[in-house]
Design a protein around this motif. Structure first.
Motif, PDB file in Angstrom:
ATOM      1  N   GLN A 151      33.293  -8.378 -41.442  1.00 36.93           N
ATOM      2  CA  GLN A 151      32.105  -8.739 -42.206  1.00 36.93           C
ATOM      3  C   GLN A 151      31.309  -7.477 -42.545  1.00 36.93           C
ATOM      4  O   GLN A 151      31.606  -6.384 -42.038  1.00 36.93           O
ATOM      5  N   GLN A 152      30.296  -7.655 -43.381  1.00 37.84           N
ATOM      6  CA  GLN A 152      29.439  -6.532 -43.729  1.00 37.84           C
ATOM      7  C   GLN A 152      28.564  -6.156 -42.541  1.00 37.84           C
ATOM      8  O   GLN A 152      28.449  -6.908 -41.572  1.00 37.84           O
ATOM      9  N   GLU A 153      27.957  -4.998 -42.589  1.00 39.27           N
ATOM     10  CA  GLU A 153      26.982  -4.653 -41.558  1.00 39.27           C
ATOM     11  C   GLU A 153      25.657  -5.306 -41.919  1.00 39.27           C
ATOM     12  O   GLU A 153      25.286  -5.380 -43.083  1.00 39.27           O
ATOM     13  N   TYR A 154      24.978  -5.828 -40.915  1.00 36.42           N
ATOM     14  CA  TYR A 154      23.754  -6.583 -41.150  1.00 36.42           C
ATOM     15  C   TYR A 154      22.538  -5.815 -40.669  1.00 36.42           C
ATOM     16  O   TYR A 154      22.464  -5.392 -39.512  1.00 36.42           O
ATOM     17  N   GLU A 155      21.575  -5.660 -41.581  1.00 35.22           N
ATOM     18  CA  GLU A 155      20.302  -5.059 -41.224  1.00 35.22           C
ATOM     19  C   GLU A 155      19.438  -6.120 -40.542  1.00 35.22           C
ATOM     20  O   GLU A 155      19.437  -7.285 -40.942  1.00 35.22           O
ATOM     21  N   THR A 156      18.709  -5.732 -39.502  1.00 38.86           N
ATOM     22  CA  THR A 156      17.885  -6.706 -38.781  1.00 38.86           C
ATOM     23  C   THR A 156      16.398  -6.399 -38.944  1.00 38.86           C
ATOM     24  O   THR A 156      16.017  -5.280 -39.290  1.00 38.86           O
ATOM     25  N   THR A 203      16.461   1.525 -38.182  1.00 42.09           N
ATOM     26  CA  THR A 203      16.819   0.114 -38.294  1.00 42.09           C
ATOM     27  C   THR A 203      17.972  -0.234 -37.365  1.00 42.09           C
ATOM     28  O   THR A 203      18.973   0.481 -37.301  1.00 42.09           O
ATOM     29  N   LEU A 204      17.829  -1.356 -36.659  1.00 39.82           N
ATOM     30  CA  LEU A 204      18.894  -1.853 -35.800  1.00 39.82           C
ATOM     31  C   LEU A 204      19.885  -2.635 -36.660  1.00 39.82           C
ATOM     32  O   LEU A 204      19.495  -3.531 -37.405  1.00 39.82           O
ATOM     33  N   MET A 205      21.172  -2.270 -36.543  1.00 41.93           N
ATOM     34  CA  MET A 205      22.219  -2.881 -37.353  1.00 41.93           C
ATOM     35  C   MET A 205      23.181  -3.659 -36.464  1.00 41.93           C
ATOM     36  O   MET A 205      23.398  -3.315 -35.300  1.00 41.93           O
ATOM     37  N   VAL A 206      23.770  -4.715 -37.019  1.00 41.01           N
ATOM     38  CA  VAL A 206      24.771  -5.520 -36.322  1.00 41.01           C
ATOM     39  C   VAL A 206      26.006  -5.599 -37.209  1.00 41.01           C
ATOM     40  O   VAL A 206      25.902  -5.886 -38.405  1.00 41.01           O
ATOM     41  N   HIS A 207      27.203  -5.348 -36.583  1.00 40.22           N
ATOM     42  CA  HIS A 207      28.441  -5.414 -37.354  1.00 40.22           C
ATOM     43  C   HIS A 207      29.475  -6.249 -36.622  1.00 40.22           C
ATOM     44  O   HIS A 207      29.829  -5.972 -35.475  1.00 40.22           O
ATOM     45  N   VAL A 208      29.918  -7.320 -37.314  1.00 43.74           N
ATOM     46  CA  VAL A 208      30.989  -8.174 -36.812  1.00 43.74           C
ATOM     47  C   VAL A 208      32.253  -7.789 -37.569  1.00 43.74           C
ATOM     48  O   VAL A 208      32.222  -7.698 -38.805  1.00 43.74           O
TER      49      VAL A 208
END
Length: 599
Positions: free
Chosen positions: A548-553, A540-545
Motif C-alpha cells: 500500500q501507499q505510505e500514510y501520513e498521520t 510527520t509520523l508515517m505508516v506503511h503497510v
C-alpha cells in the motif's frame, strides 16, 4: 335668447366633459384594483408589498400596501426598499452580456478557464461545462442551498471551493437544476475580468445609468435606510412575525440586490424596450433577446389547473412561460423575510414588479397575475382564492411530516462527547459546544440550541434575543453516529431534499508533538504475517503497510493518530507504564486489528 343658448351650451359642455371623464375612468383596466390588493394583503397575512407597472417607457401604476414596519405602523411606499433575492440573477447575467460585447469572453468559453478557482466534481465536468451552462442552470448540479444558507461566509473563494465536492444529479445539459453557486461563479468571473467587485459593476453599469438611486447591494446600507422594509414570516398560520435579515454578501451575485418598486420599474423599461433607457443603450439588444429566449427546458410543464398556462423554460437569468396566450419572462426572488417577482411580456410592452416583506410568499405572483389579466383584457381568475387553497393544503402536508419523539430515551454518550467540529467539504463545518447541560451550534451565524429529541438525535432550536427557545420542530434533525471504537464520528442531516442524510465527519483538532515525542512510536509492528513500518518523515509520523501507499498521520488524542488520506481510519498505540510502546491498533470501519511491536 342668446344668453339662454349660451347657458344651454355651457351645460352641454359640462355634461359632455363629465361623461367623457366617467368613460375614461371606467376604461381604466386597473380601476378598483387597490381594493383587491388590500384584500390580498389581509387574506395572505402579509405585512406589506409594493407594486410598479411599466407600459412601454412609462410607469402607469406605482403604489405601496401595508407596512414596512408592522410594530410602528410605518407604511410601504413605491420607494420602500426590499430584498429582491434571486431576481438579482438577471443583473449578474447582464454583466456577462456586456463583457461579451466588449470581446472579453464568449458564452461558449469553458467555465474553469474563465475562473481557475472553480472546479467541478470530475475532470470530465471541468472539460465540458461552458459559461452558458452556468447561466442556464444546466450543469447537472442540484441546489446545495443549505451549503451557503447554513454555512455562510463573506469569503467567495471559500464558497466556490465547495463546488468541487458537489456530486452531480445528472449529466451536463441532461436536466435542469437550479444552483445559486453558478451565479456566484459568474459574479466572480466578472470580478476577475474587470478588476472590480461585482458590487461595483452593478452600481456603475446599472444603478447609476438607470437612476436606481434607492438601490444597493449591501445589507448594512439596506438596514440603515430610512425607508427600508423589515423582514417577516407567518407563524401559526395567522401571525405576522418579524425575522432576522440574512446577510447574503458571500453569495451576492446570486441574490443580494435591495431595491424599490420604482427603481425596478426603470430596470424593466430596459427589457421592455430591447435594451434601452431614455434612448440610451444599457444592454445589447441581441443579449436581451437571447436572455429572454429558451436556453434549457426546466420541466414538461403541460397545462394543469388552467389550460392556457403552460411551458417552463429557462433563459439567462430569466424564466420563460406561456401565460394565457402571452409570452411571459419572469423571475422570482426569495430570501429570509422577503419575496419578489419581476416580470415582463415583451410582445405586450408590459413590465410588472411586486416586492413583499413576507417569507416564501405567494403575494408577488398573485398580484402580478391579477394585473396582467386586467391590462390584457383577459377573463379574470381568482388568483387570491387559489393561493389560499394552496396554503391550507401545504399546512396539512406540513402537519403530517413531523417526527414523533420516542419518550424515556437518553443520549448514548455524555454531552461532552458530542462536542467538536464536524465537516463536509461540499457544505462547511459544524461546531458543537457545551454550555452547562446543553449543546449549541451556529447555523447561518445564529446561535442554536441542540435540544435532545431521542437517542442520539437532537433538534436545532432558534433562540430569540430574550432567550426564548422556539417550540416548532425543525426539519434539520442532527443524528449523531459512532464508529467501531464507540466514539462519536459524525452527524447525519437531511439537506436539500436528499433521500439520504448528508454526513458531516468528526474533525479532531490536530495536536502538535515534538520530534522526541513522535520518536517513541517509530519501529516495526507484526500484523499477522506482514510487518508494518512506522517512521518519521520530517516532522510527520508515517505508516506503511506492504503493498500500500505510505500514510501520513495527524495526531489527535493521546497516542492516537488519524490517517490523513483515509476517512474513518486511525492508529492507536499501546503505551506501558514505563512509557514504552508495545503495540499499535489499526482502527477502521470493518474492525480493529492489533499489531505487536517487534524487538
Amino acid at each position: 335668447m342668446k344668453r339662454i343658448l349660451n347657458v344651454l351650451l355651457l351645460c352641454f359642455l359640462v355634461l359632455s366633459s363629465l361623461a367623457q371623464s366617467k368613460k375614461q375612468k371606467n376604461d381604466d383596466p386597473l380601476a378598483g384594483i387597490d381594493t383587491l390588493f388590500n384584500r390580498i394583503l389581509k387574506d395572505q397575512v402579509a405585512a406589506g408589498f409594493s407594486v410598479a407597472v411599466v407600459k412601454g417607457d412609462d410607469i402607469i401604476y406605482s403604489k405601496g400596501f401595508g407596512y414596512r414596519d408592522v410594530e410602528n405602523k410605518k407604511p410601504v411606499t413605491p420607494n420602500t426598499l426590499f430584498a429582491i433575492g434571486s431576481s438579482s440573477k438577471a443583473f449578474t447575467g447582464s454583466l456577462l452580456g456586456l463583457l461579451r460585447k466588449e470581446g472579453k469572453l464568449t458564452f461558449e468559453d469553458k467555465a474553469v478557464s474563465l475562473l481557475p478557482k472553480l472546479h467541478f466534481y470530475s475532470e470530465e465536468m471541468d472539460s465540458q461545462i461552458i459559461l452558458r451552462d452556468l447561466m442556464a442552470h444546466r450543469t447537472g448540479l442540484s441546489r446545495y442551498d443549505f451549503s451557503w444558507l447554513l454555512f455562510n461566509t463573506a469569503n467567495r473563494d471559500s464558497i466556490i471551493a465547495r463546488v468541487k465536492y458537489m456530486k452531480p444529479s445528472a449529466a451536463v445539459r441532461e436536466k435542469w437544476f437550479y444552483n445559486n453557486f453558478m451565479y456566484l461563479a459568474q459574479g466572480m468571473i466578472v470580478e476577475r475580468l474587470t478588476g472590480k467587485t461585482w458590487e461595483q459593476n452593478i452600481k456603475e453599469k446599472f444603478f447609476i445609468p438607470l437612476e436606481m438611486n434607492r438601490s444597493n447591494t449591501d445589507i448594512k446600507a439596506f438596514k440603515e435606510d430610512s425607508d427600508a422594509s423589515l423582514p417577516y414570516t407567518v407563524a401559526k398560520g395567522n401571525e405576522i412575525k418579524k425575522v432576522d435579515y440574512y446577510n447574503i454578501n458571500g453569495m451576492g451575485p446570486a441574490g443580494s440586490i435591495n431595491s424599490s418598486a420604482n427603481d425596478m420599474a426603470n430596470w424593466l423599461k430596459v427589457w421592455v424596450s430591447g435594451g434601452f433607457f431614455k434612448k440610451k443603450e444599457i444592454l445589447p439588444t441581441d443579449y436581451v433577446r437571447e436572455a429572454a429566449s429558451s436556453q434549457m427546458v426546466m420541466s414538461a410543464d403541460l397545462p394543469a389547473e388552467h389550460n392556457d398556462i403552460f411551458l417552463a423554460n429557462y433563459g439567462l437569468g430569466w424564466m420563460i412561460g406561456s401565460y394565457r396566450g402571452h409570452y411571459m419572462v419572469e423571475h422570482g426572488g426569495n430570501i429570509n423575510g422577503f419575496s419578489a417577482n419581476v416580470a415582463f411580456l415583451p410582445s405586450d410592452q408590459l413590465g410588472i414588479v411586486v416586492l413583499s416583506n413576507q417569507n416564501g410568499s405567494q403575494v408577488p405572483a398573485v398580484v402580478r397575475n391579477s394585473i396582467v389579466d386586467r391590462l390584457l383584457n383577459l377573463k379574470t381568475i381568482d388568483w387570491n382564492g387559489e393561493a389560499m387553497k394552496k396554503i391550507k393544503a401545504n399546512m396539512q402536508v406540513t402537519k403530517g411530516t413531523k417526527s414523533t419523539p420516542i419518550l424515556n430515551t437518553i443520549p448514548s454518550h455524555p454531552l461532552k462527547d458530542y462536542v467538536g467540529s464536524f465537516e463536509n467539504p461540499a457544505y462547511g463545518t459544524i461546531k458543537v459546544w457545551q454550555e452547562k447541560n446543553e449543546l449549541y451550534t451556529l447555523l447561518s451565524d445564529e446561535k442554536v440550541l441542540l435540544k435532545h429529541m431521542h437517542y442520539d438525535v437532537f433538534d436545532p432550536k432558534s433562540i430569540d434575543k430574550n432567550g426564548v427557545v422556539d417550540t416548532v420542530q425543525s426539519n434539520l434533525m442532527f443524528n449523531f453516529s459512532g464508529g467501531v471504537d464507540g466514539k462519536i464520528q459524525g452527524i447525519g442531516i437531511f439537506l436539500d431534499g436528499s433521500d439520504k442524510p448528508v454526513m458531516f465527519d468528526f474533525k479532531p483538532e490536530a495536536k502538535i508533538l515534538s520530534l522526541k515525542e513522535l520518536q517513541k512510536y517509530t519501529g516495526e509492528y507484526a500484523l499477522g504475517q506482514i510487518t508494518v513500518k512506522v517512521y518519521l518523515k520530517g516532522n510527520t509520523l508515517m505508516v506503511h503497510v506492504p503493498g500500500q501507499q505510505e500514510y501520513e498521520t495527524i495526531a489527535t488524542e493521546a497516542d492516537t493518530f488519524n490517517l490523513k488520506a483515509l476517512k474513518g481510519f486511525s492508529v492507536k498505540f499501546d503505551v506501558a507504564a514505563d512509557k514504552q510502546v508495545n503495540a499499535v491498533s489499526f482502527i477502521q470501519p470493518n474492525g480493529i486489528f492489533k499489531a505487536m511491536k517487534e524487538e
